[in-house]
Design an enzyme around this catalytic site. Structure first.
Site, short mmCIF file in Angstrom:
data_model
loop_
_atom_site.label_atom_id
_atom_site.label_comp_id
_atom_site.label_asym_id
_atom_site.label_seq_id
_atom_site.Cartn_x
_atom_site.Cartn_y
_atom_site.Cartn_z
N HIS A 265 11.80 1.17 -18.61
CA HIS A 265 11.71 -0.07 -17.56
C HIS A 265 10.34 0.64 -16.90
O HIS A 265 10.32 0.80 -15.82
CB HIS A 265 12.50 -0.33 -16.48
N ASN A 266 9.21 0.63 -17.55
CA ASN A 266 7.83 1.16 -17.10
C ASN A 266 7.03 0.17 -17.40
O ASN A 266 7.09 -0.95 -17.76
CB ASN A 266 7.59 2.38 -17.63
N PHE A 267 5.59 0.44 -17.15
CA PHE A 267 4.64 -0.55 -17.45
C PHE A 267 4.29 -1.02 -18.82
O PHE A 267 4.07 -1.89 -19.14
CB PHE A 267 3.30 0.13 -16.76
N HIS A 269 6.75 -1.20 -21.11
CA HIS A 269 7.68 -2.33 -21.08
C HIS A 269 7.41 -3.64 -20.53
O HIS A 269 7.40 -4.86 -21.15
CB HIS A 269 9.00 -1.93 -20.45
N ASP A 306 10.22 -6.73 -13.92
CA ASP A 306 10.77 -5.46 -13.78
C ASP A 306 10.07 -4.66 -12.78
O ASP A 306 10.24 -3.39 -12.67
CB ASP A 306 11.07 -4.67 -15.02
#
Length: 428
Positions: A265-267, A269, A306
């Site tokens: 769940h990072n940038f 994504h 997110d």
């Protein structure tokens, strides 16, 4: 790097000790006393013995880090004199012991040393030094553990501070509420976001970006920012919402900053989900069936869906009774948090891409984004698909049916874990 640095900062010399040649290696930053003790160790004598070095010509050589290097065939001759009261007086030893004991808070031992100093001999005091060294070593180990704990606590505090610092509150920036000056200045510094390079996209890239099969892994963060910016221009959202170009850049940078460096769940994504929605818009020609305002809500919700994800799911949040779970009463705590962070960023005029919208339009945007982001709770995935199937059961899927489009939007916002299902929806 560490080994190389240590090697470069060391020196070795050869010593003749009782007809045996020994080699010692010491750091150039060592003290004279350190080198003397090392020689005593090589000679297997008490470290308080007097050490004298002579070269092959019989000249005295100074024991220091600057001692000239020699060869095994031409070693320095070591002369050793045992420690005596004249070489290291009882008073010096007593002062040394008392000082060390006081520095390390060994009050009891310090008092004992002072009370018995008058009757103590040199060997006795040397034994006491050995005892004190052992005590100091134990205390030193305790200090190391304490320092480790302090560092761990400082690390946790830094993580909490950085996480809190990411949320840019307009009230804090504008000074509407009283704040500690240090905190206020840190938020102001955080609000001054850097610029990113504007890339010129080729026609091939522009067309490839519209495909659901677009490969997200070949793009650097700055390139992903430029691609997201291009989406807003290409879809006509900049004109639709009268978005200031500089504000759009600052908003995207702030969004990137508020995605943590999680494995998933990072940038990247965030970009993956947004690009999938962008591809669906073009593949299904949604711009021919729904208003640009709704397309803007879909794209913006994907980008924000997110934000500030801590890396642990809702089940963990609820079972661990985390702050998020308590704040949102165990009801989609992560999704509520993502949504809250999104609108905290939009509450800052410098990063509010909807600043030029009227109150009613912004209200619709907020309602739509909130609905879509909350729909990304995987616990609701089955429920949303059932609603979609029920809506399509009688007449089949129709782009002209608003309920069908809402269902598609909700389902597609969950596509990051159910991409196959989304492709089946697209094929309808």
């Amino acid at each position: 790097m560490g080994n190389g640095s240590s090697f470069d900062a060391s020196k070795s010399v050869f010593l003749e000790i009782e007809d045996s040649v020994e080699r010692i290696v010491f750091s150039l930053h060592s003290s004279t006393r350190d080198i003397q003790e090392l020689i005593c160790q090589a000679a297997k004598v008490n470290k308080f013995c007097e050490i004298t070095l002579r070269n092959s010509d019989g000249a005295y050589v100074t024991v220091s880090p600057t001692i000239p290097q020699n060869t095994e065939s031409n070693p320095y001759i070591v002369e050793i004199k045992p420690a005596t009261a004249t070489s290291l007086t009882t008073l010096q030893l007593t002062e040394l012991l008392s000082g060390l004991a006081t520095v390390h808070n060994l009050d009891q031992l310090s008092s004992q040393l002072v009370s018995h100093s008058s009757a103590a001999t040199v060997p006795t005091l040397i034994d006491r030094i050995t005892i004190l060294e052992k005590r100091m070593e134990k205390e030193g180990l305790k200090s190391v553990e304490i320092e480790k704990c302090k560092k761990s606590i400082d690390g946790i505090r830094s993580q909490i501070y950085e996480a809190q610092k990411k949320f840019i509150y307009h009230s804090m920036l504008s000074g509407e509420h009283a704040m500690i000056p240090e905190i206020q200045s840190s938020y102001r510094r955080h609000a001054v976001l850097p610029h990113y390079t504007k890339y010129t996209l080729s026609k091939e890239t522009i067309e490839y970006l519209k495909q659901p099969t677009f490969d997200i892994w070949h793009w650097e963060p700055n390139e992903m920012l430029s691609l997201l910016e291009h989406m807003y221009h290409e879809l006509g959202l900049v004109k639709e919402f009268n978005i200031n170009g500089v504000t759009l850049k600052k908003w995207l940078l702030c969004i990137q900053e508020n995605y943590r460096n999680n494995p998933f769940h990072n940038f990247r994504h965030c970009f993956c989900v947004t690009q999938m929605m962008y591809g669906m818009i073009h593949l299904c020609k949604l711009h021919e069936h729904i208003a640009k305002e709704d397309i803007g809500i879909l794209i913006t919700a994907c980008i924000c869906h997110d934000l500030d994800h801590p890396g642990y799911n809702n089940t963990y949040q609820i079972n661990a009774k985390t702050e998020l779970a308590i704040r949102y009463n165990d009801i989609s705590p992560l999704e509520n948090h993502h949504c809250a962070v999104a609108f905290q960023i939009l509450s800052n005029p410098e990063t509010n891409i909807f600043a030029n919208c009227d109150q009613e339009t912004f209200k619709r945007i907020r309602t739509g984004m909130t609905s879509l982001i909350l729909a990304t709770d995987m616990a609701r995935h089955g429920e949303i698909l059932e609603v979609f199937k029920a809506n399509c059961k009688n007449d089949g899927f129709k782009l002209s049916n608003e309920e069908h489009l809402i269902s598609v939007g909700s389902a597609s916002c969950q596509q990051h874990k159910h991409q196959k299902e989304v492709f089946s929806i697209i094929q309808l």
